[in-house]
Design a protein around this motif. Structure first.
Motif, PDB file in Angstrom:
ATOM      1  N   LYS A 118       0.832  -1.204   0.000  1.00  0.00           N
ATOM      2  CA  LYS A 118       0.000   0.000   0.000  1.00  0.00           C
ATOM      3  C   LYS A 118       0.868   1.256   0.000  1.00  0.00           C
ATOM      4  O   LYS A 118       0.630   2.197  -0.775  1.00  0.00           O
ATOM      5  CB  LYS A 118      -0.926  -0.009   1.224  1.00  0.00           C
ATOM      6  N   VAL A 119       1.886   1.280   0.855  1.00  0.00           N
ATOM      7  CA  VAL A 119       2.758   2.451   0.936  1.00  0.00           C
ATOM      8  C   VAL A 119       3.570   2.606  -0.356  1.00  0.00           C
ATOM      9  O   VAL A 119       3.819   3.729  -0.812  1.00  0.00           O
ATOM     10  CB  VAL A 119       3.696   2.339   2.158  1.00  0.00           C
ATOM     11  N   HIS A 120       3.971   1.489  -0.943  1.00  0.00           N
ATOM     12  CA  HIS A 120       4.678   1.529  -2.224  1.00  0.00           C
ATOM     13  C   HIS A 120       3.825   2.225  -3.281  1.00  0.00           C
ATOM     14  O   HIS A 120       4.320   3.077  -4.044  1.00  0.00           O
ATOM     15  CB  HIS A 120       5.017   0.103  -2.653  1.00  0.00           C
ATOM     16  N   LYS A 121       2.550   1.896  -3.344  1.00  0.00           N
ATOM     17  CA  LYS A 121       1.646   2.530  -4.312  1.00  0.00           C
ATOM     18  C   LYS A 121       1.478   4.018  -4.010  1.00  0.00           C
ATOM     19  O   LYS A 121       1.424   4.850  -4.926  1.00  0.00           O
ATOM     20  CB  LYS A 121       0.294   1.828  -4.299  1.00  0.00           C
ATOM     21  N   GLU A 122       1.400   4.367  -2.728  1.00  0.00           N
ATOM     22  CA  GLU A 122       1.283   5.779  -2.346  1.00  0.00           C
ATOM     23  C   GLU A 122       2.525   6.561  -2.752  1.00  0.00           C
ATOM     24  O   GLU A 122       2.437   7.712  -3.195  1.00  0.00           O
ATOM     25  CB  GLU A 122       1.067   5.892  -0.834  1.00  0.00           C
ATOM     26  N   CYS A 123       3.676   5.930  -2.615  1.00  0.00           N
ATOM     27  CA  CYS A 123       4.930   6.572  -3.005  1.00  0.00           C
ATOM     28  C   CYS A 123       4.942   6.846  -4.508  1.00  0.00           C
ATOM     29  O   CYS A 123       5.287   7.942  -4.959  1.00  0.00           O
ATOM     30  CB  CYS A 123       6.102   5.674  -2.606  1.00  0.00           C
ATOM     31  N   ASP A 124       4.544   5.858  -5.294  1.00  0.00           N
ATOM     32  CA  ASP A 124       4.531   6.017  -6.744  1.00  0.00           C
ATOM     33  C   ASP A 124       3.492   7.043  -7.197  1.00  0.00           C
ATOM     34  O   ASP A 124       3.646   7.666  -8.253  1.00  0.00           O
ATOM     35  CB  ASP A 124       4.246   4.673  -7.421  1.00  0.00           C
ATOM     36  N   ALA A 125       2.425   7.210  -6.400  1.00  0.00           N
ATOM     37  CA  ALA A 125       1.343   8.122  -6.781  1.00  0.00           C
ATOM     38  C   ALA A 125       1.544   9.544  -6.277  1.00  0.00           C
ATOM     39  O   ALA A 125       0.761  10.441  -6.621  1.00  0.00           O
ATOM     40  CB  ALA A 125       0.009   7.586  -6.257  1.00  0.00           C
ATOM     41  N   ALA A 126       2.577   9.790  -5.492  1.00  0.00           N
ATOM     42  CA  ALA A 126       2.792  11.118  -4.896  1.00  0.00           C
ATOM     43  C   ALA A 126       2.924  12.186  -5.967  1.00  0.00           C
ATOM     44  O   ALA A 126       3.582  11.986  -6.992  1.00  0.00           O
ATOM     45  CB  ALA A 126       4.031  11.098  -4.019  1.00  0.00           C
ATOM     46  N   GLU A 127       2.304  13.340  -5.711  1.00  0.00           N
ATOM     47  CA  GLU A 127       2.291  14.433  -6.685  1.00  0.00           C
ATOM     48  C   GLU A 127       3.308  15.526  -6.375  1.00  0.00           C
ATOM     49  O   GLU A 127       3.577  16.372  -7.225  1.00  0.00           O
ATOM     50  CB  GLU A 127       0.895  15.058  -6.743  1.00  0.00           C
ATOM     51  N   THR A 128       3.843  15.532  -5.159  1.00  0.00           N
ATOM     52  CA  THR A 128       4.830  16.539  -4.780  1.00  0.00           C
ATOM     53  C   THR A 128       6.039  15.845  -4.149  1.00  0.00           C
ATOM     54  O   THR A 128       5.931  14.710  -3.662  1.00  0.00           O
ATOM     55  CB  THR A 128       4.265  17.552  -3.767  1.00  0.00           C
ATOM     56  N   SER A 129       7.163  16.538  -4.136  1.00  0.00           N
ATOM     57  CA  SER A 129       8.370  15.948  -3.545  1.00  0.00           C
ATOM     58  C   SER A 129       8.199  15.708  -2.061  1.00  0.00           C
ATOM     59  O   SER A 129       8.691  14.705  -1.518  1.00  0.00           O
ATOM     60  CB  SER A 129       9.583  16.859  -3.806  1.00  0.00           C
ATOM     61  N   ALA A 135       6.052   9.441   1.981  1.00  0.00           N
ATOM     62  CA  ALA A 135       5.699   8.059   1.633  1.00  0.00           C
ATOM     63  C   ALA A 135       6.958   7.198   1.537  1.00  0.00           C
ATOM     64  O   ALA A 135       6.948   6.025   1.927  1.00  0.00           O
ATOM     65  CB  ALA A 135       4.928   8.027   0.311  1.00  0.00           C
ATOM     66  N   ASN A 136       8.041   7.777   1.041  1.00  0.00           N
ATOM     67  CA  ASN A 136       9.304   7.058   0.937  1.00  0.00           C
ATOM     68  C   ASN A 136       9.810   6.642   2.315  1.00  0.00           C
ATOM     69  O   ASN A 136      10.271   5.509   2.512  1.00  0.00           O
ATOM     70  CB  ASN A 136      10.328   7.950   0.234  1.00  0.00           C
ATOM     71  N   GLN A 137       9.720   7.556   3.280  1.00  0.00           N
ATOM     72  CA  GLN A 137      10.117   7.203   4.648  1.00  0.00           C
ATOM     73  C   GLN A 137       9.261   6.071   5.187  1.00  0.00           C
ATOM     74  O   GLN A 137       9.772   5.141   5.818  1.00  0.00           O
ATOM     75  CB  GLN A 137       9.984   8.417   5.561  1.00  0.00           C
ATOM     76  N   ARG A 138       7.944   6.145   4.947  1.00  0.00           N
ATOM     77  CA  ARG A 138       7.043   5.094   5.437  1.00  0.00           C
ATOM     78  C   ARG A 138       7.390   3.746   4.809  1.00  0.00           C
ATOM     79  O   ARG A 138       7.345   2.707   5.494  1.00  0.00           O
ATOM     80  CB  ARG A 138       5.583   5.452   5.150  1.00  0.00           C
ATOM     81  N   PHE A 139       7.746   3.746   3.528  1.00  0.00           N
ATOM     82  CA  PHE A 139       8.122   2.501   2.870  1.00  0.00           C
ATOM     83  C   PHE A 139       9.374   1.912   3.510  1.00  0.00           C
ATOM     84  O   PHE A 139       9.409   0.720   3.842  1.00  0.00           O
ATOM     85  CB  PHE A 139       8.352   2.734   1.372  1.00  0.00           C
ATOM     86  N   LEU A 187       9.960  -5.066  -2.708  1.00  0.00           N
ATOM     87  CA  LEU A 187       8.672  -5.668  -2.361  1.00  0.00           C
ATOM     88  C   LEU A 187       8.578  -7.089  -2.923  1.00  0.00           C
ATOM     89  O   LEU A 187       8.124  -8.010  -2.230  1.00  0.00           O
ATOM     90  CB  LEU A 187       7.536  -4.802  -2.896  1.00  0.00           C
ATOM     91  N   ALA A 188       9.008  -7.277  -4.165  1.00  0.00           N
ATOM     92  CA  ALA A 188       8.955  -8.607  -4.779  1.00  0.00           C
ATOM     93  C   ALA A 188       9.829  -9.594  -4.012  1.00  0.00           C
ATOM     94  O   ALA A 188       9.437 -10.751  -3.782  1.00  0.00           O
ATOM     95  CB  ALA A 188       9.398  -8.524  -6.235  1.00  0.00           C
ATOM     96  N   ALA A 189      11.015  -9.152  -3.595  1.00  0.00           N
ATOM     97  CA  ALA A 189      11.911 -10.026  -2.831  1.00  0.00           C
ATOM     98  C   ALA A 189      11.305 -10.387  -1.486  1.00  0.00           C
ATOM     99  O   ALA A 189      11.432 -11.535  -1.018  1.00  0.00           O
ATOM    100  CB  ALA A 189      13.265  -9.345  -2.647  1.00  0.00           C
ATOM    101  N   ILE A 190      10.645  -9.433  -0.859  1.00  0.00           N
ATOM    102  CA  ILE A 190       9.987  -9.701   0.425  1.00  0.00           C
ATOM    103  C   ILE A 190       8.875 -10.732   0.243  1.00  0.00           C
ATOM    104  O   ILE A 190       8.737 -11.666   1.036  1.00  0.00           O
ATOM    105  CB  ILE A 190       9.445  -8.393   1.027  1.00  0.00           C
ATOM    106  N   LYS A 191       8.080 -10.573  -0.807  1.00  0.00           N
ATOM    107  CA  LYS A 191       6.992 -11.525  -1.058  1.00  0.00           C
ATOM    108  C   LYS A 191       7.534 -12.931  -1.299  1.00  0.00           C
ATOM    109  O   LYS A 191       6.900 -13.922  -0.919  1.00  0.00           O
ATOM    110  CB  LYS A 191       6.158 -11.061  -2.255  1.00  0.00           C
ATOM    111  N   ASP A 192       8.713 -12.997  -1.919  1.00  0.00           N
ATOM    112  CA  ASP A 192       9.349 -14.297  -2.170  1.00  0.00           C
ATOM    113  C   ASP A 192      10.117 -14.809  -0.947  1.00  0.00           C
ATOM    114  O   ASP A 192      10.690 -15.900  -1.002  1.00  0.00           O
ATOM    115  CB  ASP A 192      10.314 -14.191  -3.351  1.00  0.00           C
TER     116      ASP A 192
END
Length: 210
Positions: A118-129, A135-139, A187-192
């Motif tokens: 969820k946080v990964h998606k929020e990071c990618d969707a961020a509109e401002t630095s 979001a990057n910190q949360r990830f 994220l992919a490595a964590i899922k694996d």
């Protein structure tokens, strides 16, 4: 109970000061208070509806983090922006975060992994630095949440906070909305449940810090 300059401070007061410290640190990191700017306890207390004792304790917490300093005849001020410190922050993050992630991967629950996604998606969707950096910190904190090392997590959290402050000060005008392939790979490595791959990607990711 703690004592500050002769004042008894309750657990409730401590919680309030921590909340105020969080609010003030967010404003400093986002640039609402500039380096060197005086932080008047009376004005902050009035604005936030708390006592000056609470604000004083919050500012002491921020001083311990490196965001605030006390100056003779000026009181508490936002710390100056030390550009030499950015390299130290990079080195420390590269040393600590891959290790924390390595100890986290196998312990993360399915709920925690869903939160990371969820946080990964929020990071990618961020509109401002500023929103992206939050979001990057949360990830970065979410992926190490399973390491079960509270002191290590606390140190990394503070490093990320200081790095975000420098990032927002230096790179806001250059930032462009983008997706982060390294975050996706972590994220992919964590899922694996692939500890070695997650560690390797995080190391590579942190070498790219601006």
């Amino acid at each position: 109970m703690r004592r500050i300059d002769g004042d008894h401070v309750s657990e409730q007061q401590i919680k309030k000061s921590e909340d105020i410290a969080h609010k003030l640190s967010s404003r400093i990191v986002r640039g609402e208070f500039q380096p060197g700017e005086k932080l008047r306890q009376d004005l902050i207390a009035r604005e936030l509806g708390v006592s000056q004792v609470t604000v004083r304790e919050a500012l002491l917490n921020l001083a311990a983090q490196g965001l605030v300093i006390g100056l003779p005849r000026r009181g508490m001020c936002v710390a100056p922006m030390d550009q030499n410190a950015i390299q130290e922050l990079r080195v420390m993050r590269r040393a600590l975060e891959p290790v924390a992630l390595q100890h986290s991967v196998l312990n993360l629950t399915s709920e925690q992994i869903a939160h990371i996604e969820k946080v990964h998606k929020e990071c990618d969707a961020a509109e401002t630095s500023e929103d992206w950096e939050e979001a990057n910190q949360r990830f970065h904190l979410a992926v190490i949440a399973g390491c079960n090392m509270p002191r290590l997590i606390a140190e990394i959290r503070n490093l990320q906070l200081l790095y975000a402050w420098h990032f927002n000060n230096r790179h806001t005008t250059k930032w462009r909305k983008r997706k982060d392939p390294d975050h996706a790979a972590i994220l992919a490595a964590i899922k694996d449940r692939d500890t070695a791959r997650a560690h390797s990607v995080m190391e590579r990711h942190l070498t790219r810090l601006p």
